[in-house]
Design a protein around this motif. Structure first.
Motif, PDB file in Angstrom:
ATOM      1  N   LYS A  58       0.811  -1.215   0.000  1.00 49.21           N
ATOM      2  CA  LYS A  58       0.000   0.000   0.000  1.00 49.21           C
ATOM      3  C   LYS A  58       0.852   1.277   0.000  1.00 49.21           C
ATOM      4  N   LYS A  59       2.169   1.118  -0.034  1.00 52.58           N
ATOM      5  CA  LYS A  59       3.099   2.253  -0.118  1.00 52.58           C
ATOM      6  C   LYS A  59       2.867   3.275   1.003  1.00 52.58           C
ATOM      7  N   ASN A  60       2.959   2.800   2.232  1.00 52.74           N
ATOM      8  CA  ASN A  60       2.827   3.669   3.397  1.00 52.74           C
ATOM      9  C   ASN A  60       3.993   4.656   3.447  1.00 52.74           C
ATOM     10  N   ILE A  61       3.839   5.731   4.208  1.00 55.56           N
ATOM     11  CA  ILE A  61       4.913   6.732   4.280  1.00 55.56           C
ATOM     12  C   ILE A  61       6.184   6.180   4.923  1.00 55.56           C
ATOM     13  N   VAL A  62       6.090   5.071   5.671  1.00 55.10           N
ATOM     14  CA  VAL A  62       7.296   4.477   6.263  1.00 55.10           C
ATOM     15  C   VAL A  62       7.892   3.401   5.362  1.00 55.10           C
ATOM     16  N   SER A  63       7.291   3.198   4.175  1.00 54.08           N
ATOM     17  CA  SER A  63       7.849   2.208   3.248  1.00 54.08           C
ATOM     18  C   SER A  63       9.008   2.812   2.475  1.00 54.08           C
ATOM     19  N   GLY A  64       9.817   1.949   1.910  1.00 54.49           N
ATOM     20  CA  GLY A  64      10.953   2.422   1.127  1.00 54.49           C
ATOM     21  C   GLY A  64      11.717   1.246   0.554  1.00 54.49           C
ATOM     22  N   HIS A  65      12.729   1.545  -0.227  1.00 58.68           N
ATOM     23  CA  HIS A  65      13.606   0.498  -0.738  1.00 58.68           C
ATOM     24  C   HIS A  65      14.371  -0.117   0.432  1.00 58.68           C
ATOM     25  N   ILE A  66      14.688  -1.407   0.294  1.00 54.75           N
ATOM     26  CA  ILE A  66      15.372  -2.116   1.375  1.00 54.75           C
ATOM     27  C   ILE A  66      16.613  -1.356   1.842  1.00 54.75           C
ATOM     28  N   SER A  67      17.317  -0.741   0.905  1.00 54.00           N
ATOM     29  CA  SER A  67      18.545  -0.025   1.265  1.00 54.00           C
ATOM     30  C   SER A  67      18.272   1.156   2.196  1.00 54.00           C
ATOM     31  N   GLU A  68      17.047   1.709   2.135  1.00 54.89           N
ATOM     32  CA  GLU A  68      16.722   2.851   2.998  1.00 54.89           C
ATOM     33  C   GLU A  68      16.635   2.463   4.467  1.00 54.89           C
ATOM     34  N   TYR A  69      16.383   1.183   4.724  1.00 59.64           N
ATOM     35  CA  TYR A  69      16.306   0.715   6.113  1.00 59.64           C
ATOM     36  C   TYR A  69      17.686   0.350   6.674  1.00 59.64           C
ATOM     37  N   PHE A  70      18.677   0.319   5.805  1.00 58.72           N
ATOM     38  CA  PHE A  70      20.014  -0.084   6.248  1.00 58.72           C
ATOM     39  C   PHE A  70      21.066   1.016   6.083  1.00 58.72           C
ATOM     40  N   GLY A  71      20.638   2.216   5.734  1.00 60.32           N
ATOM     41  CA  GLY A  71      21.592   3.303   5.543  1.00 60.32           C
ATOM     42  C   GLY A  71      21.962   3.982   6.849  1.00 60.32           C
ATOM     43  N   TRP A  72      22.378   3.188   7.821  1.00 58.39           N
ATOM     44  CA  TRP A  72      22.664   3.730   9.152  1.00 58.39           C
ATOM     45  C   TRP A  72      23.992   4.489   9.157  1.00 58.39           C
ATOM     46  N   THR A  73      24.044   5.515   9.955  1.00 59.81           N
ATOM     47  CA  THR A  73      25.309   6.199  10.209  1.00 59.81           C
ATOM     48  C   THR A  73      25.800   5.792  11.598  1.00 59.81           C
ATOM     49  N   LYS A  74      27.083   5.942  11.792  1.00 55.76           N
ATOM     50  CA  LYS A  74      27.664   5.575  13.085  1.00 55.76           C
ATOM     51  C   LYS A  74      27.057   6.396  14.213  1.00 55.76           C
ATOM     52  N   ASP A  75      26.803   7.667  13.937  1.00 55.96           N
ATOM     53  CA  ASP A  75      26.230   8.554  14.957  1.00 55.96           C
ATOM     54  C   ASP A  75      24.814   8.113  15.328  1.00 55.96           C
ATOM     55  N   LEU A  76      24.011   7.747  14.315  1.00 55.38           N
ATOM     56  CA  LEU A  76      22.636   7.312  14.572  1.00 55.38           C
ATOM     57  C   LEU A  76      22.607   6.031  15.394  1.00 55.38           C
ATOM     58  N   ILE A  77      23.409   5.041  14.988  1.00 55.96           N
ATOM     59  CA  ILE A  77      23.447   3.778  15.720  1.00 55.96           C
ATOM     60  C   ILE A  77      23.892   4.000  17.160  1.00 55.96           C
ATOM     61  N   SER A  78      24.922   4.829  17.320  1.00 55.49           N
ATOM     62  CA  SER A  78      25.441   5.094  18.663  1.00 55.49           C
ATOM     63  C   SER A  78      24.370   5.698  19.557  1.00 55.49           C
ATOM     64  N   ARG A  79      23.611   6.644  19.027  1.00 57.92           N
ATOM     65  CA  ARG A  79      22.585   7.305  19.838  1.00 57.92           C
ATOM     66  C   ARG A  79      21.429   6.359  20.158  1.00 57.92           C
ATOM     67  N   ILE A  80      21.005   5.586  19.143  1.00 61.06           N
ATOM     68  CA  ILE A  80      19.902   4.646  19.383  1.00 61.06           C
ATOM     69  C   ILE A  80      20.299   3.611  20.415  1.00 61.06           C
TER      70      ILE A  80
END
Length: 432
Positions: free
Chosen positions: A196-218
């Protein structure tokens, strides 16, 4: 509404199993402790990640919401794999942690092994549901829960009692019904997000484009919430280990009481989820004073609902208890325990909103963890074993003394809220 439906699902499960007898009810009550611990770990990590999802939503940053969701899924799946293999290979060992009664071990082992695959489905549905909620699409998880509730109820009827040509599986049938319902839930969540192409949907790569800063904070925020919920769930399971050693009737009364209590308290607890989203959004916008005032109002709403639901629990307890196949002694124990739960409900709701909503919305997760760990492991768990195995008090008095833990937490959390130390923007200057 979604939380109310989820707790109703548990009520229907236990009513159907409870109609088979106290032994079956007690066996399921013990075996689901493993699933409860797993669920709370999933909730703990996604709750910590939801702090960032909510604040990113306040900043209208969908890219980092997707990254946070993908990271949560990966962590939850790895944890779920561990639970899956334990459930498949060592279910007897899990049951022996809680009871030494052979009949309970045998029944519970079948339940744990049959439902093992639900660990894997939940590792996807919980993070995606969190993403839908934090982007204020709360109706979507509600509709899915309604479908899952209906499916699970029907399949329980079919497999527990052997209707429509299906085998009569009893306790194992309840686990099979839950497994199938959870698979439907996973399919519906993935359909809503990707097809249904929800606003949280995306290409698989969009869910794995983590940055070191983001991972560290999460991780810095989510590890305390995960430990908080995990140790809280294990502590609650320790109550079960203490109560189950008193006797089958006593533990069946505790299990029936918990199921009935959850029907009321989960609806009120859901304000904690809403608080994290709403207050977190304002913190993400930088409106710290507004977030404080909003949090104050939501806590007041929680107290009122806690009083109302507590009163309703006491008033409705006897008719609901009669639906369980309990002995007269078991019914009496259950009624007394529900009175205790009803009286303490406003405290439990206030504490729940404070920890899962207020403190986590601003990333104050370490303080929340320390309060939760200290009150449960330094007070409540020792009290559960002392009251049952040393002092040999009636089961309802044991529950009463354990519940006084909520009073201790209340005063500490109230002081923390008034200090405003929790009200922080945690996504400021985050690296993309």
């Amino acid at each position: 509404m979604q939380s109310l439906i989820a707790s109703s699902l548990s009520l229907v499960d236990n009513l159907m199993v409870g109609s088979l007898g106290e032994t079956e009810l007690a066996a399921v009550g013990i075996s689901i402790q493993m699933y409860f611990i797993h669920w709370m770990i999933m909730f703990g990590f996604t709750s910590g990640a939801s702090t960032y999802m909510a604040q990113f939503w306040g900043a209208k940053d969908l890219r980092n919401i997707k990254r946070t969701t993908g990271f949560a899924i990966c962590v939850c799946f790895i944890i779920s794999l561990v639970f899956f293999f334990i459930a498949m290979l060592l279910p007897h060992m899990v049951m022996r942690l809680f009871t030494d009664i052979p009949e309970l071990i045998q029944l519970g082992t079948g339940y744990i092994r049959m439902g093992a695959f639900t660990f894997l489905t939940i590792s996807f549905t919980v993070p995606f549901t969190a993403a839908l909620r934090t982007t204020q699409q709360t109706q979507v998880p509600l509709y899915i829960s309604i479908f899952v509730f209906g499916t699970n109820t029907f399949l329980n009827y079919v497999f527990i009692f052997g209707h429509f040509g299906a085998p009569k599986l009893g306790v194992v049938g309840a686990a099979l019904a839950t497994l199938i319902a959870r698979c439907f839930e996973l399919f519906l969540v993935l359909y809503v997000v990707f097809i249904k192409k929800n606003i949280v949907s995306g290409h698989i790569s969009e869910y794995f484009g983590w940055t070191k800063d983001l991972i560290s904070r999460i991780v810095k925020n989510a590890v305390p919430t995960t430990m908080n919920e995990a140790l809280w769930a294990i502590g609650t399971a320790m109550y079960a280990a203490a109560y189950a050693r008193v006797g089958v009737t006593e533990y069946a009364a505790v299990q029936a009481s918990n199921v009935i209590n959850n029907l009321f308290i989960m609806a009120a607890f859901s304000i904690g989820d809403a608080t994290l989203i709403l207050v977190g959004q304002k913190l993400g916008e930088g409106s710290l004073d507004f977030a404080y005032e909003l949090g104050k109002k939501l806590l007041r709403v929680g107290i009122v609902l806690g009083v109302v639901f507590g009163g309703m629990l006491i008033l409705c307890s006897k008719p609901i208890i009669s639906l369980f196949d309990l002995t007269p002694e078991g019914q009496r124990y259950t009624f007394y325990i529900l009175i205790v739960y009803g009286v303490f409900m406003w405290l439990a709701v206030y504490n729940g909103i404070s920890i899962t909503g207020i403190l986590r919305s601003g990333g104050d997760t370490i303080f929340a963890m320390l309060i939760e760990m200290g009150s449960i492991w330094l007070y409540a768990v020792p009290m559960a074993f002392l009251t049952t195995l040393v002092w040999h008090l009636p089961i309802y008095l044991a529950v009463l003394l354990v519940k006084t833990e909520d009073l201790i937490k209340f005063f500490i959390l109230l002081r923390r809220f008034l200090s405003k130390k929790w009200a922080r923007n945690v996504i400021d200057n985050i690296q993309n």
